[in-house]
Write a protein that holds these residues in place. Structure first.
Motif, PDB file in Angstrom:
ATOM      1  N   HIS A 241       1.124  -6.697   0.379  1.00 38.77           N
ATOM      2  CA  HIS A 241       2.312  -5.882   0.601  1.00 38.77           C
ATOM      3  C   HIS A 241       2.200  -4.596  -0.217  1.00 38.77           C
ATOM      4  O   HIS A 241       1.596  -4.592  -1.284  1.00 38.77           O
ATOM      5  CB  HIS A 241       3.557  -6.684   0.180  1.00 38.77           C
ATOM      6  CG  HIS A 241       4.841  -6.054   0.610  1.00 38.77           C
ATOM      7  ND1 HIS A 241       5.520  -5.160  -0.187  1.00 38.77           N
ATOM      8  CD2 HIS A 241       5.556  -6.175   1.749  1.00 38.77           C
ATOM      9  CE1 HIS A 241       6.617  -4.764   0.445  1.00 38.77           C
ATOM     10  NE2 HIS A 241       6.659  -5.367   1.624  1.00 38.77           N
ATOM     11  N   TRP A 242       2.784  -3.526   0.272  1.00 33.91           N
ATOM     12  CA  TRP A 242       2.597  -2.239  -0.404  1.00 33.91           C
ATOM     13  C   TRP A 242       3.206  -2.212  -1.800  1.00 33.91           C
ATOM     14  O   TRP A 242       2.709  -1.514  -2.685  1.00 33.91           O
ATOM     15  CB  TRP A 242       3.167  -1.091   0.444  1.00 33.91           C
ATOM     16  CG  TRP A 242       4.665  -1.141   0.631  1.00 33.91           C
ATOM     17  CD1 TRP A 242       5.334  -1.741   1.647  1.00 33.91           C
ATOM     18  CD2 TRP A 242       5.654  -0.595  -0.231  1.00 33.91           C
ATOM     19  NE1 TRP A 242       6.680  -1.608   1.485  1.00 33.91           N
ATOM     20  CE2 TRP A 242       6.908  -0.899   0.335  1.00 33.91           C
ATOM     21  CE3 TRP A 242       5.623   0.140  -1.423  1.00 33.91           C
ATOM     22  CZ2 TRP A 242       8.116  -0.505  -0.242  1.00 33.91           C
ATOM     23  CZ3 TRP A 242       6.821   0.526  -1.997  1.00 33.91           C
ATOM     24  CH2 TRP A 242       8.054   0.212  -1.405  1.00 33.91           C
ATOM     25  N   LEU A 243       4.246  -3.022  -2.039  1.00 33.17           N
ATOM     26  CA  LEU A 243       4.942  -2.938  -3.328  1.00 33.17           C
ATOM     27  C   LEU A 243       4.055  -3.401  -4.498  1.00 33.17           C
ATOM     28  O   LEU A 243       3.855  -2.630  -5.445  1.00 33.17           O
ATOM     29  CB  LEU A 243       6.249  -3.732  -3.275  1.00 33.17           C
ATOM     30  CG  LEU A 243       7.198  -3.480  -4.434  1.00 33.17           C
ATOM     31  CD1 LEU A 243       7.628  -2.010  -4.494  1.00 33.17           C
ATOM     32  CD2 LEU A 243       8.433  -4.367  -4.320  1.00 33.17           C
ATOM     33  N   PRO A 244       3.491  -4.632  -4.476  1.00 25.85           N
ATOM     34  CA  PRO A 244       2.589  -4.976  -5.584  1.00 25.85           C
ATOM     35  C   PRO A 244       1.335  -4.107  -5.617  1.00 25.85           C
ATOM     36  O   PRO A 244       0.757  -3.873  -6.674  1.00 25.85           O
ATOM     37  CB  PRO A 244       2.225  -6.447  -5.321  1.00 25.85           C
ATOM     38  CG  PRO A 244       2.576  -6.714  -3.914  1.00 25.85           C
ATOM     39  CD  PRO A 244       3.685  -5.785  -3.559  1.00 25.85           C
ATOM     40  N   ARG A 245       0.951  -3.599  -4.436  1.00 29.78           N
ATOM     41  CA  ARG A 245      -0.273  -2.787  -4.404  1.00 29.78           C
ATOM     42  C   ARG A 245      -0.089  -1.425  -5.058  1.00 29.78           C
ATOM     43  O   ARG A 245      -1.064  -0.769  -5.416  1.00 29.78           O
ATOM     44  CB  ARG A 245      -0.761  -2.653  -2.968  1.00 29.78           C
ATOM     45  CG  ARG A 245      -1.523  -3.918  -2.541  1.00 29.78           C
ATOM     46  CD  ARG A 245      -2.091  -3.823  -1.148  1.00 29.78           C
ATOM     47  NE  ARG A 245      -2.656  -2.534  -0.894  1.00 29.78           N
ATOM     48  CZ  ARG A 245      -2.363  -1.786   0.162  1.00 29.78           C
ATOM     49  NH1 ARG A 245      -1.506  -2.216   1.065  1.00 29.78           N
ATOM     50  NH2 ARG A 245      -2.932  -0.618   0.330  1.00 29.78           N
ATOM     51  N   LEU A 246       1.190  -1.017  -5.225  1.00 27.33           N
ATOM     52  CA  LEU A 246       1.420   0.227  -5.964  1.00 27.33           C
ATOM     53  C   LEU A 246       0.924   0.097  -7.401  1.00 27.33           C
ATOM     54  O   LEU A 246       0.590   1.081  -8.060  1.00 27.33           O
ATOM     55  CB  LEU A 246       2.919   0.565  -5.987  1.00 27.33           C
ATOM     56  CG  LEU A 246       3.502   1.167  -4.717  1.00 27.33           C
ATOM     57  CD1 LEU A 246       4.996   1.391  -4.873  1.00 27.33           C
ATOM     58  CD2 LEU A 246       2.808   2.477  -4.368  1.00 27.33           C
ATOM     59  N   TYR A 247       0.899  -1.144  -7.903  1.00 31.32           N
ATOM     60  CA  TYR A 247       0.394  -1.430  -9.254  1.00 31.32           C
ATOM     61  C   TYR A 247      -1.089  -1.805  -9.238  1.00 31.32           C
ATOM     62  O   TYR A 247      -1.881  -1.299 -10.025  1.00 31.32           O
ATOM     63  CB  TYR A 247       1.239  -2.559  -9.859  1.00 31.32           C
ATOM     64  CG  TYR A 247       0.708  -3.129 -11.150  1.00 31.32           C
ATOM     65  CD1 TYR A 247       0.694  -2.364 -12.317  1.00 31.32           C
ATOM     66  CD2 TYR A 247       0.214  -4.427 -11.201  1.00 31.32           C
ATOM     67  CE1 TYR A 247       0.202  -2.890 -13.497  1.00 31.32           C
ATOM     68  CE2 TYR A 247      -0.278  -4.955 -12.381  1.00 31.32           C
ATOM     69  CZ  TYR A 247      -0.282  -4.184 -13.528  1.00 31.32           C
ATOM     70  OH  TYR A 247      -0.768  -4.700 -14.689  1.00 31.32           O
ATOM     71  N   THR A 248      -1.449  -2.692  -8.294  1.00 31.10           N
ATOM     72  CA  THR A 248      -2.815  -3.238  -8.333  1.00 31.10           C
ATOM     73  C   THR A 248      -3.870  -2.274  -7.778  1.00 31.10           C
ATOM     74  O   THR A 248      -4.992  -2.260  -8.270  1.00 31.10           O
ATOM     75  CB  THR A 248      -2.894  -4.563  -7.547  1.00 31.10           C
ATOM     76  OG1 THR A 248      -2.424  -4.353  -6.211  1.00 31.10           O
ATOM     77  CG2 THR A 248      -2.077  -5.648  -8.207  1.00 31.10           C
TER      78      THR A 248
END
Lengths: 327, 212
Positions: free
Chosen positions: B33-40
């Motif tokens: 999902h784009w939300l955790p991927r903003l961090y990872t």
């Protein structure tokens, strides 16, 4: 003891254990040793890019800008992979070289521990910038471990020991006694947990395959001429040994995350890590990757052990440079 | 090749020894999902740690290239990677990863050809050539039984020495297979540069995805 007080005690103990795990101040010796070795590996890795800097990072190289955009943006021009790298936007070769030299100087300073708090952050940023540009394309396990170590090293006082910063403090007559630090422990714990994840995922991934079950995997690894650096195909005459090595590898990777913590099994896990990574380094030519993994494994070596090995060397260096032996 | 419970192929034939549980698919949806991927994504924390999983490669990619000049003579030729001419070993591995990109169809089936064309254009620029021809060759790992050869006969008369086993070498010609050949010319190089200039003049990000 009532049920209520029993539950309360349980949660208090659990919270205490969590607190001790993460926030017990620790001697930064292990973290500092990791900085020294990981810094050397980061410096060397980026120094080797110098052979082909424009070819890998220039807009017209092996990985042209069009390929970078194809991987990072969809057909509407929306970013689909949130990698941040300045390098794709540097068009001129001289500017690329200026940035590269700055990166190399920064990483060298980080390795020797000069202005470590600043150079640690810059080293991590540079490492990420380089990797994001060549990914996918020319990156492999070494880069993943390099970036992981750089990220966590910048969180802790990794320049406290075995560093020029420490020599400067001695020369200025500051107190050279090293107090245990909370952030040294936090950084070490993060490296340890990340390493456990690396081995666990690698082990779980192998369960999805076929050849790690049949034992063929070791043959596929040693008989691949494009990887081979030392001929270990004699193992082909001992299929039982190859099967044993395949099963032992998967077992070790799967259980590393659990058996590395008890002090009785830890030496065996670390000894196996040395064996596995030495095999990969020597037989498959991935010396840098093998060393990087062993540097990460150093996070499980106690500060006292690190000091027993490193302090005599550090004392000689400080005697030669500032004329004073430092413990 | 047998399908897993998730419909994805597992391994290379034989029994379906590892079924991907529903929970993994769920977890994969969360992490992609784009939300955790903003961090990872920016911190490169989701790069994956396969390390020869699920299986070591059954073949390695080797790219053979030739760059031709105006008059048709060969300006440069070689292979990627080239263990004898590439030093240090880390640099060799970078080149090996480049060659492996040519067989990576995980992102897009058209990707290998697209990648190889990019390599060809780079070689044209590097050697100031008119045309570059790249051949991607898959070098299969020789199976153990072929390396060992036929087992010695068991019914030999007593005292007779068994004949040497007739195993094949790891670089036997039969282990090399041509996968594809791509050619690029100076005109292709100029066309790409013109496209890039046009994109820069309109100040838009060039759309992604390999072109048809």
């Amino acid at each position: 003891m009532t049920l209520r007080s029993g539950i309360a005690t349980y949660w208090r103990d659990a919270w205490g254990a969590w607190d001790r795990f993460w926030f017990t101040p620790t001697d930064p010796a292990t973290l500092s040793a990791i900085r020294l070795f990981a810094g050397a590996m980061l410096f060397y890795t980026h120094l080797v890019w110098s052979f082909d800097l424009s070819a890998f990072f220039g807009p017209n190289g092996w990985l042209p800008l069009e390929l970078y955009q194809a991987d990072k943006f969809d057909s509407q021009g929306n970013m689909v992979v949130y990698h941040l790298s300045l390098l794709p936007w540097i068009g001129s070769t001289w500017l690329l070289w200026v940035l590269h030299i700055v990166a190399l100087v920064t990483m060298f300073m980080f390795m020797i521990g000069l202005f470590t708090r600043t150079t640690a952050v810059l080293t991590a940023l540079f490492a990420i910038n380089y990797l994001a540009r060549v990914m996918p394309g020319a990156f492999f396990g070494l880069d993943k471990v390099n970036c992981m170590l750089a990220l966590y090293l910048m969180l802790g006082p990794c320049g406290s020991r075995y560093s020029v910063d420490r020599l400067i403090r001695i020369r200025r007559g500051h107190n050279t006694q090293m107090e245990p630090r909370v952030m040294a422990n936090v950084a070490i714990r993060l490296i340890q947990l990340h390493l456990c994840c690396i081995y666990l995922y690698s082990g779980l991934g192998k369960l999805e395959g076929i050849t790690w079950w049949t034992g063929e995997a070791i043959w596929l690894a040693i008989a691949n001429l494009e990887y081979q650096s030392l001929d270990a195909t004699f193992l082909g005459h001992y299929p039982w040994l190859m099967n044993l090595l395949a099963f032992a590898t998967v077992f070790w990777e799967l259980f590393y995350a659990f058996l590395i913590w008890p002090r009785f099994t830890r030496p065996w896990m670390l000894a196996t890590a040395v064996g596995v990574h030495a095999f990969i380094s020597l037989c498959m030519g991935m010396i840098t990757f093998g060393l990087a993994m062993l540097i990460a494994n150093l996070s499980f070596v106690s500060p006292a052990t690190v000091r027993r090995v490193m302090d005599p060397i550090a004392s000689r260096v400080s005697l030669a440079i500032v004329g004073e032996k430092v413990e | 090749m047998s399908p897993s419970s998730a419909g994805a192929p597992v391994g290379r034939g034989g029994a379906d020894v590892a079924r991907r549980p529903t929970m993994v698919i769920f977890a994969r949806r969360i992490v992609s999902h784009w939300l955790p991927r903003l961090y990872t994504d920016p911190l490169l924390l989701n790069v994956g740690y396969g390390f020869f999983s699920p299986d070591p490669p059954l073949a390695s990619a080797v790219i053979q290239y030739k760059v031709y000049g105006d008059d048709g003579r060969v300006l440069a030729e070689g292979t990627i990677p080239d263990a004898e001419r590439t030093f240090p070993r880390l640099r060799y591995h970078r080149h090996k990863m480049l060659a492996d990109q040519g067989v990576d169809t995980m992102l897009d089936e058209r990707r290998p050809e697209y990648v190889l064309k990019g390599y060809a254009r780079h070689l044209i620029r590097l050697h100031n050539g008119q045309r570059a021809e790249l051949t991607e060759v898959a070098h299969e790992v020789l199976p153990l039984d072929k390396w060992l050869g036929d087992p010695p006969p068991t019914d030999l008369p007593e005292g007779q020495t068994p004949p040497p086993r007739n195993g094949m070498p790891l670089n036997d010609p039969s282990t090399f297979h041509t996968v594809r050949t791509v050619t690029q010319t100076r005109a292709d190089v100029e066309a790409i540069e013109a496209q890039r200039k046009e994109a820069a003049s309109t100040e838009t990000v060039a759309p992604g995805g390999p072109p048809s």
